[in-house]
Write a protein that holds these residues in place. Structure first.
Motif, PDB file in Angstrom:
ATOM      1  N   GLU A 144      45.028   6.491 -38.713  1.00 22.78           N
ATOM      2  CA  GLU A 144      45.764   6.575 -37.446  1.00 22.78           C
ATOM      3  C   GLU A 144      46.683   5.374 -37.234  1.00 22.78           C
ATOM      4  O   GLU A 144      46.860   4.892 -36.120  1.00 22.78           O
ATOM      5  N   ARG A 145      47.281   4.912 -38.328  1.00 25.00           N
ATOM      6  CA  ARG A 145      48.227   3.796 -38.266  1.00 25.00           C
ATOM      7  C   ARG A 145      49.677   4.257 -38.342  1.00 25.00           C
ATOM      8  O   ARG A 145      50.589   3.436 -38.253  1.00 25.00           O
ATOM      9  N   LEU A 146      49.889   5.547 -38.519  1.00 24.34           N
ATOM     10  CA  LEU A 146      51.255   6.058 -38.586  1.00 24.34           C
ATOM     11  C   LEU A 146      51.767   6.315 -37.175  1.00 24.34           C
ATOM     12  O   LEU A 146      51.373   7.269 -36.513  1.00 24.34           O
ATOM     13  N   ASP A 147      52.651   5.419 -36.722  1.00 24.78           N
ATOM     14  CA  ASP A 147      53.254   5.567 -35.398  1.00 24.78           C
ATOM     15  C   ASP A 147      54.772   5.611 -35.553  1.00 24.78           C
ATOM     16  O   ASP A 147      55.303   5.647 -36.670  1.00 24.78           O
ATOM     17  N   GLY A 148      55.480   5.595 -34.439  1.00 27.88           N
ATOM     18  CA  GLY A 148      56.933   5.680 -34.484  1.00 27.88           C
ATOM     19  C   GLY A 148      57.576   4.527 -35.228  1.00 27.88           C
ATOM     20  O   GLY A 148      58.557   4.711 -35.959  1.00 27.88           O
ATOM     21  N   GLU A 149      57.022   3.330 -35.072  1.00 31.41           N
ATOM     22  CA  GLU A 149      57.593   2.155 -35.737  1.00 31.41           C
ATOM     23  C   GLU A 149      57.468   2.258 -37.249  1.00 31.41           C
ATOM     24  O   GLU A 149      58.432   2.003 -37.988  1.00 31.41           O
ATOM     25  N   LEU A 150      56.283   2.648 -37.723  1.00 30.02           N
ATOM     26  CA  LEU A 150      56.098   2.805 -39.165  1.00 30.02           C
ATOM     27  C   LEU A 150      56.931   3.970 -39.684  1.00 30.02           C
ATOM     28  O   LEU A 150      57.496   3.902 -40.785  1.00 30.02           O
ATOM     29  N   ALA A 151      57.029   5.030 -38.898  1.00 29.51           N
ATOM     30  CA  ALA A 151      57.847   6.176 -39.300  1.00 29.51           C
ATOM     31  C   ALA A 151      59.305   5.754 -39.495  1.00 29.51           C
ATOM     32  O   ALA A 151      59.973   6.198 -40.438  1.00 29.51           O
ATOM     33  N   GLU A 152      59.806   4.889 -38.617  1.00 25.00           N
ATOM     34  CA  GLU A 152      61.177   4.396 -38.771  1.00 25.00           C
ATOM     35  C   GLU A 152      61.331   3.610 -40.073  1.00 25.00           C
ATOM     36  O   GLU A 152      62.343   3.731 -40.775  1.00 25.00           O
ATOM     37  N   GLU A 153      60.333   2.810 -40.409  1.00 22.93           N
ATOM     38  CA  GLU A 153      60.394   2.041 -41.650  1.00 22.93           C
ATOM     39  C   GLU A 153      60.418   2.965 -42.863  1.00 22.93           C
ATOM     40  O   GLU A 153      61.115   2.695 -43.847  1.00 22.93           O
ATOM     41  N   VAL A 154      59.657   4.049 -42.789  1.00 25.14           N
ATOM     42  CA  VAL A 154      59.660   5.030 -43.878  1.00 25.14           C
ATOM     43  C   VAL A 154      61.042   5.667 -44.002  1.00 25.14           C
ATOM     44  O   VAL A 154      61.573   5.831 -45.108  1.00 25.14           O
ATOM     45  N   GLY A 155      61.638   6.011 -42.873  1.00 26.75           N
ATOM     46  CA  GLY A 155      62.975   6.591 -42.894  1.00 26.75           C
ATOM     47  C   GLY A 155      63.993   5.663 -43.528  1.00 26.75           C
ATOM     48  O   GLY A 155      64.835   6.088 -44.336  1.00 26.75           O
ATOM     49  N   ALA A 156      63.920   4.385 -43.190  1.00 26.48           N
ATOM     50  CA  ALA A 156      64.842   3.401 -43.767  1.00 26.48           C
ATOM     51  C   ALA A 156      64.614   3.260 -45.269  1.00 26.48           C
ATOM     52  O   ALA A 156      65.567   3.139 -46.052  1.00 26.48           O
ATOM     53  N   LEU A 157      63.346   3.283 -45.678  1.00 17.80           N
ATOM     54  CA  LEU A 157      63.013   3.175 -47.099  1.00 17.80           C
ATOM     55  C   LEU A 157      63.624   4.320 -47.897  1.00 17.80           C
ATOM     56  O   LEU A 157      64.304   4.101 -48.914  1.00 17.80           O
ATOM     57  N   VAL A 158      63.399   5.534 -47.443  1.00 13.17           N
ATOM     58  CA  VAL A 158      63.917   6.706 -48.160  1.00 13.17           C
ATOM     59  C   VAL A 158      65.439   6.673 -48.205  1.00 13.17           C
ATOM     60  O   VAL A 158      66.057   6.970 -49.235  1.00 13.17           O
ATOM     61  N   ALA A 159      66.057   6.274 -47.104  1.00 16.73           N
ATOM     62  CA  ALA A 159      67.519   6.231 -47.043  1.00 16.73           C
ATOM     63  C   ALA A 159      68.103   5.240 -48.044  1.00 16.73           C
ATOM     64  O   ALA A 159      69.166   5.490 -48.630  1.00 16.73           O
ATOM     65  N   ARG A 160      67.444   4.128 -48.247  1.00 19.41           N
ATOM     66  CA  ARG A 160      67.939   3.136 -49.212  1.00 19.41           C
ATOM     67  C   ARG A 160      68.002   3.731 -50.617  1.00 19.41           C
ATOM     68  O   ARG A 160      68.964   3.521 -51.361  1.00 19.41           O
ATOM     69  N   PHE A 161      66.970   4.484 -50.987  1.00 25.79           N
ATOM     70  CA  PHE A 161      66.971   5.121 -52.298  1.00 25.79           C
ATOM     71  C   PHE A 161      68.020   6.229 -52.368  1.00 25.79           C
ATOM     72  O   PHE A 161      68.742   6.354 -53.364  1.00 25.79           O
ATOM     73  N   HIS A 162      68.113   7.021 -51.318  1.00 26.35           N
ATOM     74  CA  HIS A 162      69.086   8.114 -51.303  1.00 26.35           C
ATOM     75  C   HIS A 162      70.514   7.591 -51.349  1.00 26.35           C
ATOM     76  O   HIS A 162      71.381   8.173 -52.016  1.00 26.35           O
ATOM     77  N   ARG A 163      70.764   6.513 -50.648  1.00 27.31           N
ATOM     78  CA  ARG A 163      72.114   5.933 -50.635  1.00 27.31           C
ATOM     79  C   ARG A 163      72.521   5.470 -52.032  1.00 27.31           C
ATOM     80  O   ARG A 163      73.696   5.534 -52.403  1.00 27.31           O
ATOM     81  N   ALA A 164      71.532   5.026 -52.815  1.00 25.30           N
ATOM     82  CA  ALA A 164      71.799   4.579 -54.185  1.00 25.30           C
ATOM     83  C   ALA A 164      71.785   5.733 -55.181  1.00 25.30           C
ATOM     84  O   ALA A 164      72.024   5.525 -56.371  1.00 25.30           O
ATOM     85  N   GLY A 165      71.489   6.943 -54.692  1.00 27.16           N
ATOM     86  CA  GLY A 165      71.472   8.109 -55.568  1.00 27.16           C
ATOM     87  C   GLY A 165      70.181   8.287 -56.342  1.00 27.16           C
ATOM     88  O   GLY A 165      70.144   9.034 -57.319  1.00 27.16           O
ATOM     89  N   VAL A 166      69.110   7.625 -55.912  1.00 25.59           N
ATOM     90  CA  VAL A 166      67.828   7.737 -56.616  1.00 25.59           C
ATOM     91  C   VAL A 166      67.027   8.895 -56.022  1.00 25.59           C
ATOM     92  O   VAL A 166      66.658   8.867 -54.847  1.00 25.59           O
ATOM     93  N   TRP A 167      66.787   9.888 -56.856  1.00 28.70           N
ATOM     94  CA  TRP A 167      66.046  11.085 -56.450  1.00 28.70           C
ATOM     95  C   TRP A 167      64.598  10.984 -56.910  1.00 28.70           C
ATOM     96  O   TRP A 167      64.324  10.769 -58.091  1.00 28.70           O
ATOM     97  N   HIS A 168      63.672  11.109 -55.969  1.00 29.56           N
ATOM     98  CA  HIS A 168      62.243  11.108 -56.269  1.00 29.56           C
ATOM     99  C   HIS A 168      61.794  12.554 -56.386  1.00 29.56           C
ATOM    100  O   HIS A 168      61.976  13.343 -55.467  1.00 29.56           O
ATOM    101  N   ALA A 169      61.194  12.904 -57.522  1.00 30.12           N
ATOM    102  CA  ALA A 169      60.839  14.303 -57.776  1.00 30.12           C
ATOM    103  C   ALA A 169      59.662  14.785 -56.941  1.00 30.12           C
ATOM    104  O   ALA A 169      59.482  15.992 -56.771  1.00 30.12           O
ATOM    105  N   ASP A 170      58.863  13.867 -56.417  1.00 33.57           N
ATOM    106  CA  ASP A 170      57.667  14.261 -55.666  1.00 33.57           C
ATOM    107  C   ASP A 170      57.478  13.326 -54.474  1.00 33.57           C
ATOM    108  O   ASP A 170      56.489  12.594 -54.394  1.00 33.57           O
TER     109      ASP A 170
END
Length: 243
Positions: A144-170
């Motif tokens: 129960e540690r997943l809150d809005g703040e951590l969710a935002e950090e996850v969104g930023a993380l994924v975006a950094r990879f996507h912006r660089a064109g790195v596709w994660h298969a899973d």
């Protein structure tokens, strides 16, 4: 430290390694029993990809044996069709992780990769540095540690990879690590660098959403999940992607 890619070949197969990390890597490095005999095997787990934590000379590392999933696992187990050394799963993941490091993205630092060929099939292993003091996003959700703040950090993380064109298969909650310093993406088997495009980026996000919901993130209702988790994640994702 700049990577120094080296390859060692023998009758068993080949090892691709970073000589800047270790000047020599032998086949024993890829065998849990080798580390157990030295008292250096910390933990070992099964699953689709057998994983062991070992205390290597270069520091704590994760040793992963490639295994197939789904229906094909019953037929092929840990064997893959041989189509050339550079097209093996571990060599491709090794080089993708090296590129991720070069781009300054938070992924595991790769140490070595190996294939062992038997005729038209091969088995494979990968060694990466262990990311210390980290939990998966799935574990954070369970605690129960997943809150809005951590969710935002996850969104930023994924975006950094996507912006660089790195596709994660899973892209799922088990492949996001939450450490004390930052968040990381792990397990880039079958991943690759692509031209950034909305289609595959959104498909990646949908996969992550399905994973979170499957693990119970929406147990308090779809509306609550959207408002407290998913919309904050998407908001930060888009801001980072557009930055």
């Amino acid at each position: 430290m700049m990577m120094q890619e080296r390859t060692y070949k023998d009758a068993e197969g080949a090892i691709l390694f970073d000589a800047a990390v270790s000047p020599q890597v032998g086949h024993g490095w890829f065998a849990p029993d080798y580390w157990r005999a030295q008292g250096a095997l910390r933990t070992q787990a099964g699953g689709r990809g057998g994983v062991a934590i070992v205390a290597a000379p270069v520091g704590e590392c994760v040793l992963r044996h490639y295994r197939r999933g789904g229906l094909v696992a019953a037929l092929m187990g840990d064997r893959y069709l041989w189509t050339g050394a550079d097209r093996t799963r571990p060599f491709k993941e090794f080089r993708l992780l090296a590129e991720i490091t070069r781009l300054g993205l938070p992924g595991p630092a790769v140490v070595a990769a190996r294939y062992c060929r038997r005729g038209m099939v091969y088995s494979a292993d990968l060694i990466t540095r262990r990311i210390a003091d980290a939990q998966t996003l799935a574990e954070c959700l369970a605690a129960e540690r997943l809150d809005g703040e951590l969710a935002e950090e996850v969104g930023a993380l994924v975006a950094r990879f996507h912006r660089a064109g790195v596709w994660h298969a899973d892209l799922n909650a088990h492949n996001v690590l939450v450490a004390s310093d930052e968040l990381y993406l792990i397990d880039f088997d079958r991943g690759r660098v692509r031209t950034p495009a909305t289609g595959w980026q959104q498909a990646n996000l949908r996969r992550l959403r399905r994973s979170l919901c499957k693990l119970g993130a929406a147990s308090r209702g779809e509306t609550a999940f959207e408002e407290t988790i998913w919309q904050p994640l998407l908001y930060r994702y888009q801001r980072t992607l557009d930055a």
